[in-house]
Design a protein around this motif. Structure first.
Motif, short mmCIF file in Angstrom:
data_model
loop_
_atom_site.label_atom_id
_atom_site.label_comp_id
_atom_site.label_asym_id
_atom_site.label_seq_id
_atom_site.Cartn_x
_atom_site.Cartn_y
_atom_site.Cartn_z
N PHE A 17 -56.43 28.36 58.34
CA PHE A 17 -57.74 27.72 58.15
C PHE A 17 -57.81 26.43 58.97
O PHE A 17 -58.80 26.18 59.66
N LEU A 18 -56.78 25.62 58.89
CA LEU A 18 -56.75 24.34 59.59
C LEU A 18 -56.79 24.54 61.11
O LEU A 18 -57.56 23.90 61.82
N VAL A 19 -55.97 25.46 61.61
CA VAL A 19 -55.92 25.71 63.05
C VAL A 19 -57.28 26.22 63.55
O VAL A 19 -57.80 25.72 64.56
N ILE A 20 -57.86 27.17 62.85
CA ILE A 20 -59.16 27.71 63.28
C ILE A 20 -60.23 26.62 63.24
O ILE A 20 -61.04 26.49 64.17
N ALA A 21 -60.24 25.82 62.19
CA ALA A 21 -61.23 24.74 62.08
C ALA A 21 -61.12 23.78 63.26
O ALA A 21 -62.12 23.39 63.86
#
Length: 190
Positions: A17-21
């Motif tokens: 989630f963090l990487v995609i965001a």
């Protein structure tokens, strides 16, 4: 099952989630999350997705009559010029759908069920509209595993209605197990 499953998957995928965001922010700026107004048994709600389209996507659709006409057929465009390069990659692997785990956790969606749809799409279900609204939309489901964008909208409606009429826990478990394989193959996603 939905609550425990969504919580476990949110924890498991939190680094993703963090990487995609961060990638969405770096590639095209805010917002990171796209809120799509969809319908369910309890009324309408915001279905969450990572944003895969340009920030001016709605304006592009409004300006182009042929694009609007094609979109009205299936509520999807095969070679959609509004989708960013990163968005295309996220869609191919269905990573854009991960935020819907929060919809599942909130009780608005289920892990398995018919595809979430907008109020405008509900008309495509004709006499089956009220039946569709008896179940929560799913993060995955029969259409997502066996059809995706490779079938017509009419076939999608048939698949959703058949799933609802013949629901079983065994079918849901089978669909949950088949989903990762379908996602990895990436077929029918755009």
């Amino acid at each position: 099952m939905d609550c425990v499953g969504s919580m476990a998957l949110i924890l498991l995928f939190s680094p993703l989630f963090l990487v995609i965001a961060l990638l969405v922010l770096a590639a095209d700026g805010p917002p990171v999350i796209h809120r799509r107004r969809v319908v369910g048994p309890e009324g309408s709600f915001d279905g969450f997705k990572f944003r895969t389209m340009r920030t001016d996507a709605d304006a592009m659709l409004e300006r182009d009559e042929s694009l609007r006409a094609a979109f009205s057929e299936n509520f999807k465009l095969k070679a959609d010029p509004r989708v960013t390069r990163l968005g295309s990659f996220l869609r191919k692997l269905s990573l854009d759908e991960l935020p819907q785990l929060f919809n599942v956790l909130a009780g608005q969606m289920s892990l398995v069920g018919p595809r979430m749809i907008t109020a405008a799409e509900l008309e495509k279900y004709g006499e089956h509209k009220s039946l569709l609204l008896t179940v929560k939309p799913g993060l995955t489901g029969y259409w997502q595993v066996h059809g995706r964008q490779e079938v017509s909208y009419a076939e999608r409606v048939r698949m959703d209605i058949n799933y609802i009429r013949n629901w079983s826990l065994a079918t849901d478990i089978q669909l949950l197990l088949l989903t990762p394989l379908r996602v990895i193959r990436g077929g029918g996603a755009y």
